[in-house]
Motif scaffolding. Structure first.
Motif, PDB file in Angstrom:
ATOM      1  N   VAL A  27     -20.991  24.130 -49.141  1.00 39.80           N
ATOM      2  CA  VAL A  27     -21.661  23.225 -50.084  1.00 39.80           C
ATOM      3  C   VAL A  27     -22.748  23.941 -50.884  1.00 39.80           C
ATOM      4  O   VAL A  27     -23.385  23.323 -51.726  1.00 39.80           O
ATOM      5  CB  VAL A  27     -22.236  21.944 -49.413  1.00 39.80           C
ATOM      6  CG1 VAL A  27     -21.202  21.255 -48.563  1.00 39.80           C
ATOM      7  CG2 VAL A  27     -23.483  22.221 -48.617  1.00 39.80           C
ATOM      8  N   LYS A  74     -11.168  11.453 -48.762  1.00 37.99           N
ATOM      9  CA  LYS A  74      -9.877  11.846 -48.184  1.00 37.99           C
ATOM     10  C   LYS A  74      -8.717  11.303 -49.017  1.00 37.99           C
ATOM     11  O   LYS A  74      -7.648  11.912 -49.086  1.00 37.99           O
ATOM     12  CB  LYS A  74      -9.797  11.410 -46.727  1.00 37.99           C
ATOM     13  CG  LYS A  74     -10.777  12.164 -45.830  1.00 37.99           C
ATOM     14  CD  LYS A  74     -10.563  13.687 -45.876  1.00 37.99           C
ATOM     15  CE  LYS A  74     -11.450  14.460 -44.940  1.00 37.99           C
ATOM     16  NZ  LYS A  74     -11.167  15.904 -44.908  1.00 37.99           N
ATOM     17  N   SER A 108     -14.928  27.147 -36.829  1.00 35.93           N
ATOM     18  CA  SER A 108     -15.789  27.378 -35.656  1.00 35.93           C
ATOM     19  C   SER A 108     -15.644  26.304 -34.590  1.00 35.93           C
ATOM     20  O   SER A 108     -16.184  26.451 -33.504  1.00 35.93           O
ATOM     21  CB  SER A 108     -17.257  27.453 -36.106  1.00 35.93           C
ATOM     22  OG  SER A 108     -17.639  26.229 -36.689  1.00 35.93           O
ATOM     23  N   ALA A 109     -14.936  25.212 -34.879  1.00 37.92           N
ATOM     24  CA  ALA A 109     -14.870  24.097 -33.918  1.00 37.92           C
ATOM     25  C   ALA A 109     -13.658  23.227 -34.229  1.00 37.92           C
ATOM     26  O   ALA A 109     -12.980  23.424 -35.251  1.00 37.92           O
ATOM     27  CB  ALA A 109     -16.148  23.243 -34.034  1.00 37.92           C
ATOM     28  N   ARG A 161     -16.510  16.609 -43.305  1.00 33.99           N
ATOM     29  CA  ARG A 161     -17.456  15.844 -42.495  1.00 33.99           C
ATOM     30  C   ARG A 161     -17.455  14.382 -42.921  1.00 33.99           C
ATOM     31  O   ARG A 161     -17.015  14.047 -44.025  1.00 33.99           O
ATOM     32  CB  ARG A 161     -18.867  16.422 -42.602  1.00 33.99           C
ATOM     33  CG  ARG A 161     -19.418  16.424 -44.016  1.00 33.99           C
ATOM     34  CD  ARG A 161     -20.823  16.945 -44.057  1.00 33.99           C
ATOM     35  NE  ARG A 161     -21.740  16.041 -43.379  1.00 33.99           N
ATOM     36  CZ  ARG A 161     -23.028  16.283 -43.199  1.00 33.99           C
ATOM     37  NH1 ARG A 161     -23.536  17.423 -43.636  1.00 33.99           N
ATOM     38  NH2 ARG A 161     -23.810  15.417 -42.595  1.00 33.99           N
ATOM     39  N   ALA A 166     -20.158  31.260 -44.124  1.00 39.77           N
ATOM     40  CA  ALA A 166     -20.352  30.701 -45.472  1.00 39.77           C
ATOM     41  C   ALA A 166     -20.554  29.194 -45.368  1.00 39.77           C
ATOM     42  O   ALA A 166     -19.912  28.524 -44.564  1.00 39.77           O
ATOM     43  CB  ALA A 166     -19.126  30.988 -46.342  1.00 39.77           C
ATOM     44  N   ASP A 167     -21.459  28.715 -46.199  1.00 40.47           N
ATOM     45  CA  ASP A 167     -21.683  27.271 -46.296  1.00 40.47           C
ATOM     46  C   ASP A 167     -21.005  26.802 -47.582  1.00 40.47           C
ATOM     47  O   ASP A 167     -21.435  27.156 -48.688  1.00 40.47           O
ATOM     48  CB  ASP A 167     -23.201  26.996 -46.333  1.00 40.47           C
ATOM     49  CG  ASP A 167     -23.498  25.503 -46.337  1.00 40.47           C
ATOM     50  OD1 ASP A 167     -22.604  24.719 -46.711  1.00 40.47           O
ATOM     51  OD2 ASP A 167     -24.628  25.133 -45.961  1.00 40.47           O
ATOM     52  N   THR A 226     -13.008  15.326 -31.485  1.00 36.42           N
ATOM     53  CA  THR A 226     -13.664  16.606 -31.787  1.00 36.42           C
ATOM     54  C   THR A 226     -15.152  16.279 -31.951  1.00 36.42           C
ATOM     55  O   THR A 226     -15.576  15.150 -31.716  1.00 36.42           O
ATOM     56  CB  THR A 226     -13.153  17.206 -33.120  1.00 36.42           C
ATOM     57  OG1 THR A 226     -13.529  16.304 -34.169  1.00 36.42           O
ATOM     58  CG2 THR A 226     -11.650  17.402 -33.134  1.00 36.42           C
ATOM     59  N   ASN A 227     -15.882  17.242 -32.474  1.00 39.56           N
ATOM     60  CA  ASN A 227     -17.313  16.996 -32.715  1.00 39.56           C
ATOM     61  C   ASN A 227     -17.549  16.159 -33.982  1.00 39.56           C
ATOM     62  O   ASN A 227     -18.690  15.806 -34.300  1.00 39.56           O
ATOM     63  CB  ASN A 227     -18.039  18.346 -32.826  1.00 39.56           C
ATOM     64  CG  ASN A 227     -19.527  18.190 -32.640  1.00 39.56           C
ATOM     65  OD1 ASN A 227     -19.970  17.428 -31.779  1.00 39.56           O
ATOM     66  ND2 ASN A 227     -20.317  18.858 -33.472  1.00 39.56           N
ATOM     67  N   GLY A 283     -10.173  23.136 -36.827  1.00 40.27           N
ATOM     68  CA  GLY A 283     -10.117  24.478 -37.429  1.00 40.27           C
ATOM     69  C   GLY A 283      -9.920  25.553 -36.373  1.00 40.27           C
ATOM     70  O   GLY A 283      -9.099  26.476 -36.541  1.00 40.27           O
ATOM     71  N   GLY A 296      -5.164  10.660 -37.582  1.00 43.32           N
ATOM     72  CA  GLY A 296      -5.948   9.498 -37.178  1.00 43.32           C
ATOM     73  C   GLY A 296      -7.146  10.008 -36.390  1.00 43.32           C
ATOM     74  O   GLY A 296      -7.440  11.206 -36.396  1.00 43.32           O
ATOM     75  N   PRO A 297      -7.869   9.111 -35.705  1.00 44.66           N
ATOM     76  CA  PRO A 297      -9.045   9.560 -34.942  1.00 44.66           C
ATOM     77  C   PRO A 297      -8.675  10.634 -33.922  1.00 44.66           C
ATOM     78  O   PRO A 297      -7.718  10.468 -33.176  1.00 44.66           O
ATOM     79  CB  PRO A 297      -9.526   8.283 -34.233  1.00 44.66           C
ATOM     80  CG  PRO A 297      -8.462   7.258 -34.435  1.00 44.66           C
ATOM     81  CD  PRO A 297      -7.617   7.679 -35.578  1.00 44.66           C
TER      82      PRO A 297
HETATM   83  N1  LIG Z   1     -11.823  14.310 -35.861  1.00 46.02           N
HETATM   84  C1  LIG Z   1     -11.291  13.304 -36.510  1.00 46.02           C
HETATM   85  O1  LIG Z   1     -11.275  12.140 -36.032  1.00 46.02           O
HETATM   86  C2  LIG Z   1     -10.623  13.557 -37.842  1.00 46.02           C
HETATM   87  C3  LIG Z   1      -9.660  12.627 -38.307  1.00 46.02           C
HETATM   88  C4  LIG Z   1      -9.066  12.846 -39.537  1.00 46.02           C
HETATM   89  C5  LIG Z   1      -9.401  13.955 -40.288  1.00 46.02           C
HETATM   90  N2  LIG Z   1     -10.331  14.834 -39.828  1.00 46.02           N
HETATM   91  C6  LIG Z   1     -10.668  15.984 -40.674  1.00 46.02           C
HETATM   92  O2  LIG Z   1     -10.425  17.165 -39.934  1.00 46.02           O
HETATM   93  C7  LIG Z   1     -11.226  18.222 -40.463  1.00 46.02           C
HETATM   94  C8  LIG Z   1     -11.864  18.982 -39.317  1.00 46.02           C
HETATM   95  O3  LIG Z   1     -12.733  18.107 -38.630  1.00 46.02           O
HETATM   96  P1  LIG Z   1     -12.990  18.192 -37.042  1.00 46.02           P
HETATM   97  O4  LIG Z   1     -12.569  16.909 -36.474  1.00 46.02           O
HETATM   98  O5  LIG Z   1     -12.452  19.442 -36.513  1.00 46.02           O
HETATM   99  O6  LIG Z   1     -14.599  18.207 -37.059  1.00 46.02           O
HETATM  100  P2  LIG Z   1     -15.660  19.210 -36.407  1.00 46.02           P
HETATM  101  O7  LIG Z   1     -15.300  19.468 -34.984  1.00 46.02           O
HETATM  102  O8  LIG Z   1     -16.992  18.608 -36.731  1.00 46.02           O
HETATM  103  O9  LIG Z   1     -15.459  20.569 -37.214  1.00 46.02           O
HETATM  104  C9  LIG Z   1     -15.877  20.692 -38.557  1.00 46.02           C
HETATM  105  C10 LIG Z   1     -15.813  22.140 -38.980  1.00 46.02           C
HETATM  106  O10 LIG Z   1     -16.254  22.246 -40.332  1.00 46.02           O
HETATM  107  C11 LIG Z   1     -17.276  23.247 -40.424  1.00 46.02           C
HETATM  108  N3  LIG Z   1     -18.236  22.902 -41.473  1.00 46.02           N
HETATM  109  C12 LIG Z   1     -19.002  21.785 -41.550  1.00 46.02           C
HETATM  110  N4  LIG Z   1     -19.774  21.836 -42.641  1.00 46.02           N
HETATM  111  C13 LIG Z   1     -19.480  23.012 -43.268  1.00 46.02           C
HETATM  112  C14 LIG Z   1     -19.975  23.640 -44.436  1.00 46.02           C
HETATM  113  N5  LIG Z   1     -20.931  23.076 -45.193  1.00 46.02           N
HETATM  114  N6  LIG Z   1     -19.461  24.846 -44.802  1.00 46.02           N
HETATM  115  C15 LIG Z   1     -18.507  25.433 -44.031  1.00 46.02           C
HETATM  116  N7  LIG Z   1     -18.015  24.883 -42.917  1.00 46.02           N
HETATM  117  C16 LIG Z   1     -18.498  23.689 -42.532  1.00 46.02           C
HETATM  118  C17 LIG Z   1     -17.931  23.246 -39.034  1.00 46.02           C
HETATM  119  O11 LIG Z   1     -18.483  24.522 -38.711  1.00 46.02           O
HETATM  120  P3  LIG Z   1     -20.026  24.951 -38.851  1.00 46.02           P
HETATM  121  O12 LIG Z   1     -20.849  23.802 -38.345  1.00 46.02           O
HETATM  122  O13 LIG Z   1     -20.095  26.192 -38.019  1.00 46.02           O
HETATM  123  O14 LIG Z   1     -20.202  25.221 -40.310  1.00 46.02           O
HETATM  124  C18 LIG Z   1     -16.713  23.022 -38.144  1.00 46.02           C
HETATM  125  O15 LIG Z   1     -16.064  24.248 -37.894  1.00 46.02           O
HETATM  126  C19 LIG Z   1     -12.218  17.558 -41.426  1.00 46.02           C
HETATM  127  O16 LIG Z   1     -11.780  17.759 -42.747  1.00 46.02           O
HETATM  128  C20 LIG Z   1     -12.128  16.081 -41.057  1.00 46.02           C
HETATM  129  O17 LIG Z   1     -12.458  15.253 -42.141  1.00 46.02           O
HETATM  130  C21 LIG Z   1     -10.943  14.666 -38.617  1.00 46.02           C
END
Ligand SMILES: NC(=O)c1ccc[n+]([C@@H]2O[C@H](COP(=O)([O-])OP(=O)(O)OC[C@H]3O[C@@H](n4cnc5c(N)ncnc54)[C@H](OP(=O)(O)O)[C@@H]3O)[C@@H](O)[C@H]2O)c1
Length: 279
Positions: free
Chosen positions: A72, A166, A20-21, A100, A69-70, A197-198, A24, A193-194
Motif C-alpha cells: 500500500v 472482492k 508470510s502467513a 485484508r 514490501a508493503d 487464518t489470521n 499465501g 468462503g471463510p
Molecule cells: N481467510 C478468509 O476467511 C478468506 C476468505 C476469502 C478470501 N480471503 C482472501 O485470502 C487472501 C489471503 O488472506 P489470509 O486469509 O491468508 O489472511 P492473513 O493470514 O491475514 O494473511 C494476509 C497476508 O497478506 C500480507 N499483507 C497484509 N498487508 C500487506 C501489505 N500492505 N503489503 C504486503 N503484504 C501484506 C500479510 O503479511 P504481512 O503482515 O507480513 O505483510 C499476510 O502474509 C486475502 O486476499 C483475503 O482477502 C480470505
C-alpha cells in the motif's frame, strides 16, 4: 465454459504476495515441490525467513527469494520489481494473494483502515499485475491467480467495502483473462468462503466484534484444501474457482436468487446479528 491456454505448475517461477502467513504461505508450501523458484512478498521479514527455512527443509532444490514490501506504499511495487531485476527471476506465475478485511459498519470505520483495505485489495493488485504483465507475456505460457472471495458475490453489510473490493477482483480477473488470452496468459480468480487464518484477527477492529459466523459450518474449508482446489483450477484453466461444495452452491444461489430477495435476507441477517450495535 471458457478455458485458458494450458499452464503447468511444474518448473514454474512464481511471485506470491502475502506469503508470510495464511493462504499465501500455503500457496508457497504446495508449490514448493513443483516450482523452480518463488519470490515471497510480505511486510514481515522474520515470517518470510521462517517460511523459507521450512520450505528448504522439504524442497532443498527450490530457489527462494524474499522481498519485504508493503503493497500500500508507493515503493511497494518498485521494491518487488527491483528484487526481480536483482535476482533475474523472470516470473511465469503471479499469485495476487495479499488482502485484508475490516469488520463493522462504514459509518464507524476508521478512514485510514478503509483506505489501506482498498489500496491493498484493489490498487496494489491491479498495479502489480500491470507491472508484471510484460514479463508474464514473454513466456510461452503463464498464469495469474487472483485471490478474491465468496464475499465478492454479495453486498455484505458490516463488510461492505471488503465485499466490494472482492467483487472488483473477480470482475477484473474475468475481463483481464479475455484481454491476455492471446498472449497465452491464463487468469483465474479463486473465491474462498471463510477460511481459518489470521485474516479475521486483522479484520476485527480494536474492541470490535467478529463478523456473523452463522454460515461457517457449511462454507468453511481449511487453508490447505482452499489452496489445493485453487491450484487445481488454475492448472485446469478455469476462470473462477469456488473451493468446496458449500461456497460453490452458495455462489450459484447468490447469482440466481432475485436481487430483492437477497437484499431482504441480508437485511434480516444484519438486524439479527447485532455485530455492531453502535453502528
Ligand atoms: N481467510 C478468509 O476467511 C478468506 C476468505 C476469502 C478470501 N480471503 C482472501 O485470502 C487472501 C489471503 O488472506 P489470509 O486469509 O491468508 O489472511 P492473513 O493470514 O491475514 O494473511 C494476509 C497476508 O497478506 C500480507 N499483507 C497484509 N498487508 C500487506 C501489505 N500492505 N503489503 C504486503 N503484504 C501484506 C500479510 O503479511 P504481512 O503482515 O507480513 O505483510 C499476510 O502474509 C486475502 O486476499 C483475503 O482477502 C480470505
Amino acid at each position: 465454459m471458457s478455458r485458458s491456454p494450458h499452464f503447468s505448475l511444474t518448473g514454474c517461477r512464481a511471485v506470491i504476495t502475502g506469503a508470510s502467513a495464511g493462504l499465501g504461505a500455503e500457496f508457497a508450501r504446495q508449490l514448493a515441490p513443483r516450482a523452480n523458484a518463488v519470490l515471497l512478498v510480505a511486510r514481515r521479514r522474520d515470517a518470510l525467513e521462517s517460511l523459507r527455512s521450512e520450505l528448504l527443509s522439504v524442497s532443498p532444490a527450490l530457489r527462494i527469494e524474499l522481498c519485504v514490501a508493503d503493497l500500500v506504499t508507493p515503493d511497494g511495487i518498485p521494491n518487488i520489481l527491483g528484487r526481480l531485476d536483482e535476482t533475474g527471476l523472470c516470473p511465469n506465475l503471479l499469485i495476487n494473494n495479499a488482502g485484508r478485511g475490516d469488520y463493522g459498519s462504514v459509518a464507524t470505520a476508521d478512514p485510514d483502515r478503509l483506505r489501506a483495505q482498498i489500496d491493498l485489495n484493489i490498487t496494489g493488485l491491479v498495479l502489480l499485475t500491470r507491472a508484471l504483465l510484460p514479463a508474464l507475456c514473454s513466456h510461452p505460457a503463464s498464469a495469474i491467480l487472483n485471490v478474491s472471495s465468496l464475499a465478492g458475490t454479495l453486498p455484505l453489510p458490516d463488510a461492505a467495502v471488503y465485499a466490494a473490493t472482492k467483487s472488483f477482483v473477480t470482475s477484473f480477473s474475468e475481463a483481464l483473462r479475455i484481454e491476455v488470452a492471446e498472449k497465452n496468459v491464463g487468469v483465474t480468480a479463486v473465491c474462498p468462503g471463510p477460511t481459518p487464518t489470521n485474516f479475521r484477527n486483522v479484520a476485527r477492529r480494536e474492541g470490535g466484534a467478529d463478523t456473523d459466523r452463522s454460515g461457517d459450518g457449511f462454507l468453511a474449508l481449511p487453508p490447505d484444501e482452499v489452496v489445493r482446489q485453487a491450484l487445481r483450477g488454475l492448472e485446469a484453466g478455469r476462470a473462477v474457482v469456488y473451493p468446496g461444495w458449500g461456497p460453490t452452491l452458495a455462489a450459484w444461489l447468490f447469482r440466481y436468487a432475485p436481487r430483492r430477495l437477497l437484499r431482504w435476507y441480508l437485511a434480516r441477517r444484519h438486524a439479527r446479528s447485532g455485530v455492531n450495535p453502535a453502528r
